[in-house]
Scaffold this motif. Structure first.
Motif, PDB file in Angstrom:
ATOM      1  N   THR A  46       0.864  -1.178   0.000  1.00 59.47           N
ATOM      2  CA  THR A  46       0.000   0.000   0.000  1.00 59.47           C
ATOM      3  C   THR A  46       0.899   1.226   0.000  1.00 59.47           C
ATOM      4  O   THR A  46       1.699   1.409   0.906  1.00 59.47           O
ATOM      5  N   LYS A  47       0.777   2.065  -1.019  1.00 57.82           N
ATOM      6  CA  LYS A  47       1.596   3.277  -1.107  1.00 57.82           C
ATOM      7  C   LYS A  47       0.948   4.402  -0.329  1.00 57.82           C
ATOM      8  O   LYS A  47      -0.277   4.497  -0.255  1.00 57.82           O
ATOM      9  N   GLY A  48       1.804   5.246   0.251  1.00 60.66           N
ATOM     10  CA  GLY A  48       1.276   6.371   0.998  1.00 60.66           C
ATOM     11  C   GLY A  48       2.376   7.169   1.662  1.00 60.66           C
ATOM     12  O   GLY A  48       3.486   7.283   1.147  1.00 60.66           O
ATOM     13  N   LEU A  49       2.068   7.701   2.841  1.00 60.30           N
ATOM     14  CA  LEU A  49       2.970   8.566   3.587  1.00 60.30           C
ATOM     15  C   LEU A  49       3.104   8.058   5.018  1.00 60.30           C
ATOM     16  O   LEU A  49       2.094   7.847   5.706  1.00 60.30           O
ATOM     17  N   TYR A  50       4.354   7.830   5.445  1.00 58.81           N
ATOM     18  CA  TYR A  50       4.612   7.524   6.851  1.00 58.81           C
ATOM     19  C   TYR A  50       4.473   8.848   7.595  1.00 58.81           C
ATOM     20  O   TYR A  50       5.221   9.790   7.364  1.00 58.81           O
ATOM     21  N   VAL A  51       3.490   8.934   8.478  1.00 57.66           N
ATOM     22  CA  VAL A  51       3.190  10.181   9.168  1.00 57.66           C
ATOM     23  C   VAL A  51       4.114  10.380  10.366  1.00 57.66           C
ATOM     24  O   VAL A  51       4.525  11.488  10.668  1.00 57.66           O
ATOM     25  N   GLY A  52       4.452   9.303  11.041  1.00 62.75           N
ATOM     26  CA  GLY A  52       5.297   9.378  12.219  1.00 62.75           C
ATOM     27  C   GLY A  52       4.837   8.375  13.248  1.00 62.75           C
ATOM     28  O   GLY A  52       3.851   7.664  13.049  1.00 62.75           O
ATOM     29  N   SER A  53       5.547   8.325  14.349  1.00 64.87           N
ATOM     30  CA  SER A  53       5.198   7.439  15.452  1.00 64.87           C
ATOM     31  C   SER A  53       5.043   8.270  16.718  1.00 64.87           C
ATOM     32  O   SER A  53       5.742   9.264  16.902  1.00 64.87           O
ATOM     33  N   TRP A  59      -1.610  10.888  21.232  1.00 65.70           N
ATOM     34  CA  TRP A  59      -1.554  10.892  19.774  1.00 65.70           C
ATOM     35  C   TRP A  59      -0.674  12.002  19.241  1.00 65.70           C
ATOM     36  O   TRP A  59      -0.299  11.994  18.077  1.00 65.70           O
ATOM     37  N   ASN A  60      -0.294  12.960  20.084  1.00 65.91           N
ATOM     38  CA  ASN A  60       0.503  14.087  19.626  1.00 65.91           C
ATOM     39  C   ASN A  60       1.925  14.083  20.181  1.00 65.91           C
ATOM     40  O   ASN A  60       2.674  15.015  19.940  1.00 65.91           O
ATOM     41  N   ASP A  61       2.322  13.051  20.942  1.00 64.73           N
ATOM     42  CA  ASP A  61       3.665  12.966  21.528  1.00 64.73           C
ATOM     43  C   ASP A  61       4.577  12.226  20.552  1.00 64.73           C
ATOM     44  O   ASP A  61       4.858  11.046  20.687  1.00 64.73           O
ATOM     45  N   ARG A  62       5.053  12.945  19.546  1.00 66.35           N
ATOM     46  CA  ARG A  62       5.838  12.371  18.463  1.00 66.35           C
ATOM     47  C   ARG A  62       7.166  11.807  18.971  1.00 66.35           C
ATOM     48  O   ARG A  62       7.847  12.422  19.778  1.00 66.35           O
ATOM     49  N   VAL A  63       7.513  10.623  18.464  1.00 66.26           N
ATOM     50  CA  VAL A  63       8.807  10.021  18.777  1.00 66.26           C
ATOM     51  C   VAL A  63       9.871  10.772  17.981  1.00 66.26           C
ATOM     52  O   VAL A  63       9.746  10.928  16.764  1.00 66.26           O
ATOM     53  N   ALA A  64      10.912  11.234  18.664  1.00 69.19           N
ATOM     54  CA  ALA A  64      11.959  12.030  18.026  1.00 69.19           C
ATOM     55  C   ALA A  64      13.271  11.264  17.891  1.00 69.19           C
ATOM     56  O   ALA A  64      14.245  11.807  17.400  1.00 69.19           O
ATOM     57  N   VAL A  65      13.304  10.018  18.309  1.00 69.54           N
ATOM     58  CA  VAL A  65      14.527   9.220  18.278  1.00 69.54           C
ATOM     59  C   VAL A  65      14.821   8.787  16.843  1.00 69.54           C
ATOM     60  O   VAL A  65      13.939   8.311  16.127  1.00 69.54           O
ATOM     61  N   GLY A  66      16.082   8.925  16.445  1.00 68.21           N
ATOM     62  CA  GLY A  66      16.489   8.502  15.103  1.00 68.21           C
ATOM     63  C   GLY A  66      15.689   9.233  14.032  1.00 68.21           C
ATOM     64  O   GLY A  66      15.457  10.434  14.121  1.00 68.21           O
ATOM     65  N   LEU A  68      12.532   8.318  13.249  1.00 70.07           N
ATOM     66  CA  LEU A  68      11.130   7.955  13.441  1.00 70.07           C
ATOM     67  C   LEU A  68      10.203   9.163  13.464  1.00 70.07           C
ATOM     68  O   LEU A  68       9.001   9.030  13.260  1.00 70.07           O
ATOM     69  N   GLY A  69      10.724  10.343  13.712  1.00 75.10           N
ATOM     70  CA  GLY A  69       9.889  11.520  13.828  1.00 75.10           C
ATOM     71  C   GLY A  69       9.651  12.267  12.539  1.00 75.10           C
ATOM     72  O   GLY A  69       8.929  13.257  12.524  1.00 75.10           O
ATOM     73  N   PHE A  70      10.242  11.821  11.449  1.00 74.57           N
ATOM     74  CA  PHE A  70      10.135  12.553  10.198  1.00 74.57           C
ATOM     75  C   PHE A  70       9.220  11.849   9.208  1.00 74.57           C
ATOM     76  O   PHE A  70       9.232  10.628   9.102  1.00 74.57           O
ATOM     77  N   ARG A  71       8.456  12.630   8.468  1.00 73.66           N
ATOM     78  CA  ARG A  71       7.548  12.074   7.470  1.00 73.66           C
ATOM     79  C   ARG A  71       8.325  11.662   6.227  1.00 73.66           C
ATOM     80  O   ARG A  71       9.280  12.323   5.832  1.00 73.66           O
ATOM     81  N   HIS A  72       7.875  10.562   5.631  1.00 75.64           N
ATOM     82  CA  HIS A  72       8.493  10.053   4.410  1.00 75.64           C
ATOM     83  C   HIS A  72       7.438   9.373   3.558  1.00 75.64           C
ATOM     84  O   HIS A  72       6.480   8.810   4.091  1.00 75.64           O
ATOM     85  N   LYS A  73       7.645   9.391   2.253  1.00 74.17           N
ATOM     86  CA  LYS A  73       6.825   8.539   1.400  1.00 74.17           C
ATOM     87  C   LYS A  73       7.168   7.108   1.767  1.00 74.17           C
ATOM     88  O   LYS A  73       8.319   6.803   2.081  1.00 74.17           O
ATOM     89  N   ALA A  74       6.162   6.229   1.720  1.00 78.36           N
ATOM     90  CA  ALA A  74       6.393   4.868   2.195  1.00 78.36           C
ATOM     91  C   ALA A  74       5.491   3.867   1.499  1.00 78.36           C
ATOM     92  O   ALA A  74       4.510   4.234   0.853  1.00 78.36           O
TER      93      ALA A  74
END
Length: 151
Positions: A46-53, A59-66, A68-74
């Motif tokens: 399934t093509k789309g966008l990795y929004v984050g973890s 739901w708004n406490d974004r993981v910033a490690v490595g 994982l916090g950045f959006r990417h096509k996926a």
């Protein structure tokens, strides 16, 4: 004066992001390793966008490690052994089947909010014991049906 003010604000934001990553590093630990082999796909790519973890339950406490916090096509694919999230410009994420606790649709995750349930949220437990939600927005909402049925 305006340029100095903008520079100070950007530096403060970057400092906050680095401090968040330092606080979360021990909690997140290392991600599960990629498997050597997998069976045939249960749910096709399934093509789309990795929004984050995000850290559960916020739901708004974004993981910033490595990265994982950045959006990417996926591309998201489900196998009998787990879920593979292959991101463009970042390393893949492997979610082992035994770590998955829920798959659902959400209106928002990781600072991305929609007016409809347009984000596929995968809740899973890391090897460190922490639970996170990984968000994925498919190019077409109709692509969510096989993911929700597979649960």
């Amino acid at each position: 004066v305006l340029a100095v003010l903008i520079t100070v604000i950007i530096q403060a934001m970057l400092r906050g992001w680095r401090r968040r990553a330092e606080r979360q590093a021990e909690l997140i630990g290392t991600l599960p390793p990629l498997p050597d082999t997998v069976g045939s796909a249960i749910v096709p790519a399934t093509k789309g966008l990795y929004v984050g973890s995000t850290l559960v339950p916020n739901w708004n406490d974004r993981v910033a490690v490595g990265d994982l916090g950045f959006r990417h096509k996926a591309v998201l694919t489900r196998y009998p052994e787990g879920i593979m999230l292959q991101r463009t410009g970042a390393g893949p994420i492997w979610i082992p089947e035994e770590s998955i606790t829920a798959i659902r649709t959400e209106r928002g995750i990781a600072g991305k909010a929609l007016t409809h349930d347009g984000i596929l949220a995968i809740r899973w437990r890391l090897p460190s014991g922490a639970e996170i939600d990984t968000g994925f927005r498919a190019d077409h909402r109709a692509a969510y049906a096989p993911w929700l049925e597979a649960v």
